[in-house]
Motif scaffolding. Sequence first.
Motif, PDB file in Angstrom:
ATOM      1  N   THR A 145       2.290 -10.464   2.530  1.00  0.00           N
ATOM      2  CA  THR A 145       1.703  -9.464   1.633  1.00  0.00           C
ATOM      3  C   THR A 145       0.407  -8.896   2.196  1.00  0.00           C
ATOM      4  OG1 THR A 145       2.584 -10.777  -0.192  1.00  0.00           O
ATOM      5  CG2 THR A 145       1.105  -8.993  -0.760  1.00  0.00           C
ATOM      6  N   SER A 146      -0.424  -9.745   2.830  1.00  0.00           N
ATOM      7  CA  SER A 146      -1.682  -9.265   3.426  1.00  0.00           C
ATOM      8  C   SER A 146      -1.407  -8.274   4.551  1.00  0.00           C
ATOM      9  CB  SER A 146      -2.494 -10.454   3.964  1.00  0.00           C
ATOM     10  OG  SER A 146      -2.887 -11.314   2.932  1.00  0.00           O
ATOM     11  N   ILE A 147      -0.381  -8.542   5.369  1.00  0.00           N
ATOM     12  CA  ILE A 147      -0.013  -7.614   6.445  1.00  0.00           C
ATOM     13  C   ILE A 147       0.460  -6.288   5.850  1.00  0.00           C
ATOM     14  CG2 ILE A 147       1.645  -7.202   8.321  1.00  0.00           C
ATOM     15  CD1 ILE A 147       1.546 -10.260   8.850  1.00  0.00           C
ATOM     16  N   PHE A 148       1.292  -6.366   4.812  1.00  0.00           N
ATOM     17  CA  PHE A 148       1.779  -5.149   4.150  1.00  0.00           C
ATOM     18  C   PHE A 148       0.612  -4.340   3.577  1.00  0.00           C
ATOM     19  CE2 PHE A 148       3.300  -2.992   0.275  1.00  0.00           C
ATOM     20  CZ  PHE A 148       4.255  -2.155   0.846  1.00  0.00           C
ATOM     21  N   CYS A 149      -0.360  -5.049   2.988  1.00  0.00           N
ATOM     22  CA  CYS A 149      -1.545  -4.384   2.427  1.00  0.00           C
ATOM     23  C   CYS A 149      -2.331  -3.671   3.529  1.00  0.00           C
ATOM     24  CB  CYS A 149      -2.419  -5.409   1.721  1.00  0.00           C
ATOM     25  SG  CYS A 149      -3.872  -4.717   0.906  1.00  0.00           S
ATOM     26  N   GLY A 150      -2.410  -4.308   4.717  1.00  0.00           N
ATOM     27  CA  GLY A 150      -3.109  -3.692   5.849  1.00  0.00           C
ATOM     28  C   GLY A 150      -2.474  -2.387   6.285  1.00  0.00           C
ATOM     29  N   LEU A 151      -1.148  -2.304   6.183  1.00  0.00           N
ATOM     30  CA  LEU A 151      -0.440  -1.073   6.546  1.00  0.00           C
ATOM     31  C   LEU A 151      -0.555  -0.008   5.465  1.00  0.00           C
ATOM     32  CD1 LEU A 151       2.828  -2.719   7.971  1.00  0.00           C
ATOM     33  CD2 LEU A 151       0.884  -1.832   9.267  1.00  0.00           C
ATOM     34  N   LEU A 152      -0.791  -0.461   4.218  1.00  0.00           N
ATOM     35  CA  LEU A 152      -0.803   0.453   3.074  1.00  0.00           C
ATOM     36  C   LEU A 152      -2.177   1.019   2.745  1.00  0.00           C
ATOM     37  CD1 LEU A 152       1.101   1.468   0.712  1.00  0.00           C
ATOM     38  CD2 LEU A 152       0.278  -0.510  -0.582  1.00  0.00           C
ATOM     39  N   ILE A 153      -3.240   0.290   3.092  1.00  0.00           N
ATOM     40  CA  ILE A 153      -4.571   0.584   2.551  1.00  0.00           C
ATOM     41  C   ILE A 153      -5.103   1.961   2.945  1.00  0.00           C
ATOM     42  CG2 ILE A 153      -5.851  -0.508   4.457  1.00  0.00           C
ATOM     43  CD1 ILE A 153      -7.788  -1.578   2.297  1.00  0.00           C
ATOM     44  N   GLU A 154      -4.755   2.451   4.143  1.00  0.00           N
ATOM     45  CA  GLU A 154      -5.248   3.765   4.553  1.00  0.00           C
ATOM     46  C   GLU A 154      -4.416   4.915   3.975  1.00  0.00           C
ATOM     47  OE1 GLU A 154      -8.022   4.206   5.692  1.00  0.00           O
ATOM     48  OE2 GLU A 154      -8.579   2.337   6.642  1.00  0.00           O
ATOM     49  N   GLN A 155      -3.233   4.607   3.439  1.00  0.00           N
ATOM     50  CA  GLN A 155      -2.422   5.628   2.782  1.00  0.00           C
ATOM     51  C   GLN A 155      -2.749   5.697   1.289  1.00  0.00           C
ATOM     52  OE1 GLN A 155      -0.846   3.692   5.359  1.00  0.00           O
ATOM     53  NE2 GLN A 155      -1.214   5.563   6.547  1.00  0.00           N
TER      54      GLN A 155
END
Length: 491
Positions: free
Chosen positions: A324-334
Amino acid sequence: METLLQQLTRGNALLLIIVLGIGGSFQSGYHSTELSSPSPYIQSFINSSWFHRYNEPPPPRTITIIWSLIVSMYAVGGLLGAFSVKLITGTLGRKKAMICTSFIAIVAGGIMLTSKSAKSYEMIIVARILYGFSAGLGASSHVMYLAEISPRKIRGTVTLTSAIFLSLGKLLGQFLGLSELLGREELWNIALSVPALFSLVQVIVLPFLPEAPRYSFIEKGCEKACIKALQSLWGEGDYKQEMDEMLTEQAAIEAAPRKSTLQLMRDRSVRWQLLTMSIVFCVNKLSGIPAINIFSFDVFQKAGIPTDKIRYVTLGLGVSQIITSIFCGLLIEQSGRRPLFWGGYGLMSASLLLFTVMVNLKDSSYWIPHISTGLIFLFIIFFCGGPGGASNTLHSEIFIQSDRLAAFVLLGILRWLLYAVLGLGFPFLIDALDSYCFVLFTCVCLLGFLYTFFLLPETKGKTMLEISADFKAITVCGKSFSEEKTLETKL
């Protein structure tokens, strides 16, 4: 358009992120879970060491006191480390502060490793204090370093890697604690010394990587070193936009010099930033997440999971946190920061409320414990994919360079005080309120939802000065802290 991986691998940025991670938040994560499996063996060691020394078994109360010291001294060391962030990081710089942190962790690992052969529980206590100091200093230095190496467009993703390494540390602590690996009586001292190996890697590799560019330029005034660091990290280029941003911020800092921790607390112009940092951090810590991590055995036992299955369920929690933390890292700038906060807190509230209902119905059907376990997993996923992942990013963005060190000292003190309070208070809370303690956590999450939905400004893609201006513009009932300051000055 370059992908994120291409941007990170044009220079040494990805290598630096990994090296900082294993010597930074990874250590805190590991230490937060390392004592859960070997605790009975350590208490047995205290008993045998006392008998070897005095030729009589220790009173049960003495064992309890020594064990409590071993657990709590980590938080004491962390608090001391948090107090020293401004002094050490400001004096030595970000890179040397991280190396200093790793040296302390290596010394602690050596003391822990030899404590068993020396038959000294005092050495375990000393090692735990040093581990705490290293974690207290390293956690703040790590996030600060990440914020000061990252370009504005991917600042959220880069700083969020600290949350990923925190989750990795927790998972490794749980994994190595299994009885099939290091969670055995003859190997407990090795299990507690493992973090020192990662610190050793950081001490060897980090001297060959650059200092934080923002620190080199804004605080040391060395433009050449700053450009060289940017090119080393992100590849060749003139980095005019980054240099212009730093020049603007440097001019603002010259007009308002670096503040001490007390001066920062008295400064009304950053009152909303301090309030936001404190509320977000307190909500994260009092939402039930640390309690579930530290006392996962009690929580799953309360949910009705068989005792022999709990350690594997806990491992599954660790894996879900990382993914989930990795997914959040990919999502946070979008998505930006705000939706991750208010959306995460709202969904966490719903999960905890349903969990409370299910725990009280656990004896009514065989499938209820499975639903309860699923709700805990959802709660962890909503946290790591929302406020848990985005918090370090937010804390590193909302203060300009001259205020950041003092702010991180306050954040560190808050972190370790809450760590100690939760460690001491949660066992009594779960005894007194039983499953209804999660209703309190639900209320805390709702508070976080209301604050971040109505008051938190978006920080995505903005400079530190633009973010500061957004916070100054916050008004409640037509008033803001900056307006009060102006009125006081006129009077």
